[in-house]
Scaffold this motif. Structure first.
Motif, mmCIF file in Angstrom:
data_model
loop_
_atom_site.group_PDB
_atom_site.id
_atom_site.type_symbol
_atom_site.label_atom_id
_atom_site.label_comp_id
_atom_site.label_asym_id
_atom_site.label_seq_id
_atom_site.Cartn_x
_atom_site.Cartn_y
_atom_site.Cartn_z
ATOM 1 N N CYS A 39 0.794 -1.233 0.000
ATOM 2 C CA CYS A 39 0.000 0.000 0.000
ATOM 3 C C CYS A 39 0.824 1.280 0.000
ATOM 4 C CB CYS A 39 -0.931 0.010 1.211
ATOM 5 S SG CYS A 39 -2.101 -1.362 1.268
ATOM 6 N N ILE A 40 2.046 1.245 0.524
ATOM 7 C CA ILE A 40 2.847 2.459 0.674
ATOM 8 C C ILE A 40 4.088 2.375 -0.208
ATOM 9 C CG2 ILE A 40 4.053 3.959 2.304
ATOM 10 C CD1 ILE A 40 1.080 3.763 2.840
ATOM 11 N N ILE B 212 -1.503 -13.122 -2.640
ATOM 12 C CA ILE B 212 -0.994 -11.758 -2.690
ATOM 13 C C ILE B 212 -1.321 -11.080 -4.012
ATOM 14 C CG2 ILE B 212 1.284 -12.253 -3.642
ATOM 15 C CD1 ILE B 212 0.453 -9.902 -0.690
ATOM 16 N N GLU B 213 -1.524 -11.871 -5.082
ATOM 17 C CA GLU B 213 -1.887 -11.290 -6.377
ATOM 18 C C GLU B 213 -3.237 -10.580 -6.304
ATOM 19 O OE1 GLU B 213 0.273 -14.567 -9.312
ATOM 20 O OE2 GLU B 213 -1.854 -14.774 -8.804
ATOM 21 N N ILE B 214 -4.128 -11.078 -5.474
ATOM 22 C CA ILE B 214 -5.434 -10.440 -5.311
ATOM 23 C C ILE B 214 -5.270 -9.062 -4.698
ATOM 24 C CG2 ILE B 214 -7.627 -10.566 -4.060
ATOM 25 C CD1 ILE B 214 -7.532 -13.585 -4.390
ATOM 26 N N VAL C 69 -5.179 -3.084 -4.890
ATOM 27 C CA VAL C 69 -4.456 -1.826 -4.686
ATOM 28 C C VAL C 69 -4.272 -1.082 -6.006
ATOM 29 C CG1 VAL C 69 -2.211 -0.870 -4.033
ATOM 30 C CG2 VAL C 69 -3.293 -2.601 -2.591
ATOM 31 N N ALA C 70 -4.046 -1.830 -7.089
ATOM 32 C CA ALA C 70 -3.830 -1.193 -8.397
ATOM 33 C C ALA C 70 -5.104 -0.588 -8.970
ATOM 34 C CB ALA C 70 -3.248 -2.213 -9.372
ATOM 35 N N LEU D 164 -8.599 3.975 -0.075
ATOM 36 C CA LEU D 164 -8.835 2.563 0.204
ATOM 37 C C LEU D 164 -7.538 1.864 0.600
ATOM 38 C CD1 LEU D 164 -11.148 0.578 0.293
ATOM 39 C CD2 LEU D 164 -10.645 -0.078 -2.053
ATOM 40 N N LYS D 165 -6.424 2.276 -0.002
ATOM 41 C CA LYS D 165 -5.126 1.726 0.395
ATOM 42 C C LYS D 165 -4.851 2.024 1.863
ATOM 43 C CE LYS D 165 -2.995 2.374 -4.173
ATOM 44 N NZ LYS D 165 -1.894 3.064 -4.905
ATOM 45 N N GLY D 166 -5.154 3.255 2.266
ATOM 46 C CA GLY D 166 -4.947 3.632 3.662
ATOM 47 C C GLY D 166 -5.827 2.843 4.601
ATOM 48 N N ILE D 167 -7.079 2.596 4.199
ATOM 49 C CA ILE D 167 -7.992 1.805 5.029
ATOM 50 C C ILE D 167 -7.459 0.389 5.196
ATOM 51 C CG2 ILE D 167 -10.283 0.754 5.081
ATOM 52 C CD1 ILE D 167 -11.384 3.298 3.816
#
Length: 483
Positions: A147-148, A298-300, A305-306, A312-315
């Motif tokens: 995410c970061i 992890i692909e999901i 994220v993409a 939403l990434k922050g959440i």
């Protein structure tokens, strides 16, 4: 530098945790009992939040949600599991009136059966809890790296782990409970928000999503019991009643003011835990409909994220941080308690054991947290992490058959000798390996915890009643810590 809303959310969350922990640390703790279990003045709501915060680790977010496509059995097993575990502990809590002033589950084993069952119980859980802490750090680093991108994920991971270690050392159980309450509130709110945002990404109505899922073969009602593997499914459902009978969760009984409060705590935790698991299942359902079916694990998350906003990434990242921190701090604390109170005093000679004061217990607990965190961080962030994952799976098959049966018997009022219990523990452990060698090829499952636990219990009862001269021997220094 480009404004990163996800990073700002993480910083705000960490600052809020720091403020809560600082408030807890302000009140100095001068003796070991308040450090370990508090003054038994926690509210039922606080204890319930602590149970849930310990139960829901980062793996719930990063793994369970992406495994929704495994079918209806997986979903029902997880929802049923949290209720079964908490309701079992609620029942046990009502029967622990004579143990309510203990400090740890190994102490209860020691008072009932002697020193060696106490040490075995503590050692098994210390090893497991250290691995769980490593898993939480690994999941935390994984989520941050997804995410970061504006700062080093490693630096945030180390900073977060250091924060957990500091307030666990200096704040004791008070800091654990207060931060767990805040972290539990945070991840519950964010899970609900995440479910809503992912639902909006599907561009379908809820009815269409349900219809699509119902059409999938794995979501037919016949798969609640794995269709043609009903015995395997039954063993897995039964195992959920006993997995959480371990020090990290039983510890909440000793923190309660009475058996009645302990009963209510786990009863409420079971109900709220099921609601949280339903929310997680809804997120998994929406992801199952939205994300391409050829992706896994992890692909999901990379896909999510993409194709989502920075908010939403922050959440996602904040939710994972709340889950991992709340599980890691509880595990570190109970390990520190067991090392300083159950391991060290019982491996020292009697002359040195009598010289251990409350201050020594306190200092040993501090050192234990530092050592365990130092072991967990390299294990979590190195290529040897797969060892932690394999150990966690192995422990899950071994711990219940060794420890849970004698503990339940002790709660029910059964008393016997140390030798009898050790024989039962050995029988439980051997039955696990026997199952792996002879039963696994037939049934195709390693879910042997309940049958092997029953073997342990039956051996203890058989030896106790059939072997002459079974008189309980009182544990050395069999007194309670008074302060």
């Amino acid at each position: 530098m480009v404004f990163d809303i996800a990073l700002c959310m993480i910083i705000f969350f960490l600052l809020s945790v720091a403020l809560v922990s600082f408030y807890a640390i302000r009140k100095r703790i001068s003796s070991f009992r308040p450090y370990a279990v508090g003054n038994r003045a926690f509210s039922t709501a606080s204890l319930t939040a602590t149970v849930l915060a310990t139960y829901y680790g980062g793996g719930t977010m990063m793994s369970y949600i992406t495994q929704f496509s495994d079918g209806i059995f997986w979903v029902s097993w997880r929802i049923f599991g949290v209720m079964a575990a908490c309701f079992t502990l609620s029942w046990l809590g009502m029967g622990m009136a004579k143990f309510i002033y203990h400090i740890s589950m190994p102490e209860t084993m020691g008072r009932a059966y002697g020193r060696y069952p106490r040490i075995i119980t503590a050692l098994l859980n210390i090893c497991y809890s250290t691995v769980v802490v490593a898993i939480q750090i690994h999941v935390m680093a994984q989520a941050i790296s997804i995410c970061i991108t504006s700062v080093s994920p490693l630096s945030i991971t180390i900073l977060t782990t250091l924060m957990v270690v500091i307030y666990a050392i200096f704040g004791g159980i008070r800091a654990i409970v207060l931060t767990d309450v805040w972290q539990c509130i945070t991840f519950f709110i964010l899970i609900c928000l995440l479910a809503w945002f992912i639902f909006k990404q599907t561009d379908q109505s809820f009815g269409q999503i349900i219809a699509f899922t119902a059409a999938q073969k794995k979501f037919g009602l016949s798969y609640l019991l794995l269709h043609d593997r009903k015995l395997v499914a039954t063993l897995r459902y039964l195992s959920t009643f006993f997995y959480c009978i371990e020090p990290a969760f039983v510890h909440n009984i000793y923190m309660a003011s009475s058996p009645q409060q302990a009963k209510k705590t786990f009863l409420y935790a079971g109900i709220l835990g099921a609601i949280i698991m339903v929310c997680c299942s809804l997120i998994g359902l929406f992801i199952f409909v939205w994300v391409p079916s050829n992706l896994s694990g992890i692909e999901i998350w990379d896909y999510i994220v993409a194709h989502t906003s920075p908010l939403l990434k922050g959440i996602i990242c904040t939710c994972v941080l709340a889950m991992t921190m709340s599980t890691a701090d509880s595990r570190l604390h109970i390990c520190a308690v067991m090392i300083s109170y159950d391991i060290v005093p019982n491996i020292l000679p009697v002359c040195l054991r009598k010289k251990l004061s409350f201050a020594y217990h306190y200092k040993i607990a501090h050192m234990a947290i530092l050592v365990l965190a130092t072991l967990a961080v390299p294990l979590a962030l190195s290529s040897s992490y797969f060892i932690a994952d394999q150990f966690a799976r192995f422990y899950g098959r071994l711990y219940v058959p060794i420890v849970v049966a004698p503990f339940i018997l002790a709660v029910l009022g059964f008393c016997t000798t140390q030798r009898t219990v050790l024989i039962g523990m050995v029988a439980g452990a051997l039955s696990v390996f026997a199952w792996r060698k002879w039963i696994y090829p037939i049934l195709g499952t390693t879910d042997s915890v309940v049958p092997c636990m029953v073997v342990n219990g039956l051996v203890i009862l058989g030896v106790h009643y059939l072997w002459p001269g079974q008189k309980r021997i009182k544990e050395p220094n069999d007194g309670l810590l008074k302060q």
